[in-house]
Design a protein around this motif. Sequence first.
Motif, PDB file in Angstrom:
ATOM      1  N   GLY A  35       1.435 -13.858 -54.431  1.00  0.00           N
ATOM      2  CA  GLY A  35       0.389 -14.864 -54.613  1.00  0.00           C
ATOM      3  C   GLY A  35       0.022 -15.547 -53.302  1.00  0.00           C
ATOM      4  N   LEU A  36       1.032 -15.871 -52.504  1.00  0.00           N
ATOM      5  CA  LEU A  36       0.756 -16.472 -51.187  1.00  0.00           C
ATOM      6  C   LEU A  36      -0.009 -15.495 -50.302  1.00  0.00           C
ATOM      7  CD1 LEU A  36       4.179 -18.207 -50.408  1.00  0.00           C
ATOM      8  CD2 LEU A  36       2.096 -19.259 -51.332  1.00  0.00           C
ATOM      9  N   GLY A  37       0.400 -14.243 -50.348  1.00  0.00           N
ATOM     10  CA  GLY A  37      -0.286 -13.230 -49.540  1.00  0.00           C
ATOM     11  C   GLY A  37      -1.725 -13.014 -49.964  1.00  0.00           C
ATOM     12  N   LEU A  38      -1.961 -12.981 -51.264  1.00  0.00           N
ATOM     13  CA  LEU A  38      -3.336 -12.809 -51.749  1.00  0.00           C
ATOM     14  C   LEU A  38      -4.202 -14.020 -51.399  1.00  0.00           C
ATOM     15  CD1 LEU A  38      -2.685 -11.168 -55.235  1.00  0.00           C
ATOM     16  CD2 LEU A  38      -3.501 -10.051 -53.150  1.00  0.00           C
ATOM     17  N   ALA A  39      -3.614 -15.201 -51.424  1.00  0.00           N
ATOM     18  CA  ALA A  39      -4.359 -16.396 -51.019  1.00  0.00           C
ATOM     19  C   ALA A  39      -4.718 -16.327 -49.534  1.00  0.00           C
ATOM     20  CB  ALA A  39      -3.545 -17.651 -51.308  1.00  0.00           C
ATOM     21  N   TRP A  40      -3.762 -15.867 -48.731  1.00  0.00           N
ATOM     22  CA  TRP A  40      -4.036 -15.724 -47.297  1.00  0.00           C
ATOM     23  C   TRP A  40      -5.156 -14.713 -47.061  1.00  0.00           C
ATOM     24  CZ3 TRP A  40      -3.645 -11.502 -44.033  1.00  0.00           C
ATOM     25  CH2 TRP A  40      -3.839 -11.770 -42.691  1.00  0.00           C
ATOM     26  N   LEU A  41      -5.091 -13.558 -47.770  1.00  0.00           N
ATOM     27  CA  LEU A  41      -6.152 -12.555 -47.638  1.00  0.00           C
ATOM     28  C   LEU A  41      -7.510 -13.141 -48.016  1.00  0.00           C
ATOM     29  CD1 LEU A  41      -4.648  -9.268 -49.112  1.00  0.00           C
ATOM     30  CD2 LEU A  41      -5.465  -9.617 -46.785  1.00  0.00           C
ATOM     31  N   THR A  42      -7.544 -13.879 -49.119  1.00  0.00           N
ATOM     32  CA  THR A  42      -8.797 -14.482 -49.565  1.00  0.00           C
ATOM     33  C   THR A  42      -9.349 -15.428 -48.518  1.00  0.00           C
ATOM     34  OG1 THR A  42      -8.148 -14.305 -51.880  1.00  0.00           O
ATOM     35  CG2 THR A  42      -9.873 -15.905 -51.356  1.00  0.00           C
ATOM     36  N   ARG A  43      -8.490 -16.252 -47.993  1.00  0.00           N
ATOM     37  CA  ARG A  43      -8.929 -17.240 -46.994  1.00  0.00           C
ATOM     38  C   ARG A  43      -9.377 -16.567 -45.703  1.00  0.00           C
ATOM     39  NH1 ARG A  43      -7.149 -23.140 -46.721  1.00  0.00           N
ATOM     40  NH2 ARG A  43      -7.938 -23.754 -44.705  1.00  0.00           N
ATOM     41  N   ARG A  44      -8.697 -15.505 -45.312  1.00  0.00           N
ATOM     42  CA  ARG A  44      -8.977 -14.851 -44.025  1.00  0.00           C
ATOM     43  C   ARG A  44     -10.118 -13.847 -44.111  1.00  0.00           C
ATOM     44  NH1 ARG A  44      -9.051 -13.962 -38.893  1.00  0.00           N
ATOM     45  NH2 ARG A  44      -7.616 -12.498 -37.947  1.00  0.00           N
ATOM     46  N   TYR A  45     -10.141 -13.023 -45.181  1.00  0.00           N
ATOM     47  CA  TYR A  45     -11.071 -11.909 -45.257  1.00  0.00           C
ATOM     48  C   TYR A  45     -12.032 -11.956 -46.444  1.00  0.00           C
ATOM     49  CZ  TYR A  45      -7.892  -9.916 -41.831  1.00  0.00           C
ATOM     50  OH  TYR A  45      -7.126  -9.709 -40.726  1.00  0.00           O
ATOM     51  N   GLY A  46     -11.825 -12.876 -47.382  1.00  0.00           N
ATOM     52  CA  GLY A  46     -12.715 -12.965 -48.527  1.00  0.00           C
ATOM     53  C   GLY A  46     -12.064 -12.475 -49.806  1.00  0.00           C
ATOM     54  N   LEU A  47     -12.671 -12.861 -50.900  1.00  0.00           N
ATOM     55  CA  LEU A  47     -12.119 -12.566 -52.223  1.00  0.00           C
ATOM     56  C   LEU A  47     -11.978 -11.065 -52.484  1.00  0.00           C
ATOM     57  CD1 LEU A  47     -11.147 -13.601 -54.950  1.00  0.00           C
ATOM     58  CD2 LEU A  47     -13.535 -13.652 -55.685  1.00  0.00           C
ATOM     59  N   GLN A  48     -12.931 -10.272 -52.001  1.00  0.00           N
ATOM     60  CA  GLN A  48     -12.880  -8.831 -52.252  1.00  0.00           C
ATOM     61  C   GLN A  48     -11.607  -8.202 -51.695  1.00  0.00           C
ATOM     62  OE1 GLN A  48     -15.430 -10.515 -50.969  1.00  0.00           O
ATOM     63  NE2 GLN A  48     -17.197 -10.133 -52.275  1.00  0.00           N
ATOM     64  N   SER A  49     -11.127  -8.687 -50.567  1.00  0.00           N
ATOM     65  CA  SER A  49      -9.898  -8.122 -49.994  1.00  0.00           C
ATOM     66  C   SER A  49      -8.698  -8.410 -50.884  1.00  0.00           C
ATOM     67  CB  SER A  49      -9.665  -8.675 -48.586  1.00  0.00           C
ATOM     68  OG  SER A  49      -9.427 -10.071 -48.632  1.00  0.00           O
TER      69      SER A  49
END
Length: 70
Positions: A35-49
């Motif tokens: 969950g933390l990793g997916l939040a980081w991806l969302t913040r850095r690269y966008g929801l699609q990532s």
Amino acid sequence: AFWIATAVVSLAWALMHVPNTDRPDLKILQIFVLGLGLAWLTRRYGLQSAIAAHVGPNVAAVVLEFGVMR
């Protein structure tokens, strides 16, 4: 504030997955970190990532569970 909210939601998400395993201690930790990793991806690269990163393990689980690759 973002990371505090992310930690709370990640913990809640992990706890919802407890019934799906015989090792809740391990599953809670795995899903919390995911969950933390997916939040980081969302913040850095966008929801699609984050969506793409979440789909991968789900597809792998289905393949392993049902033997789609046999």
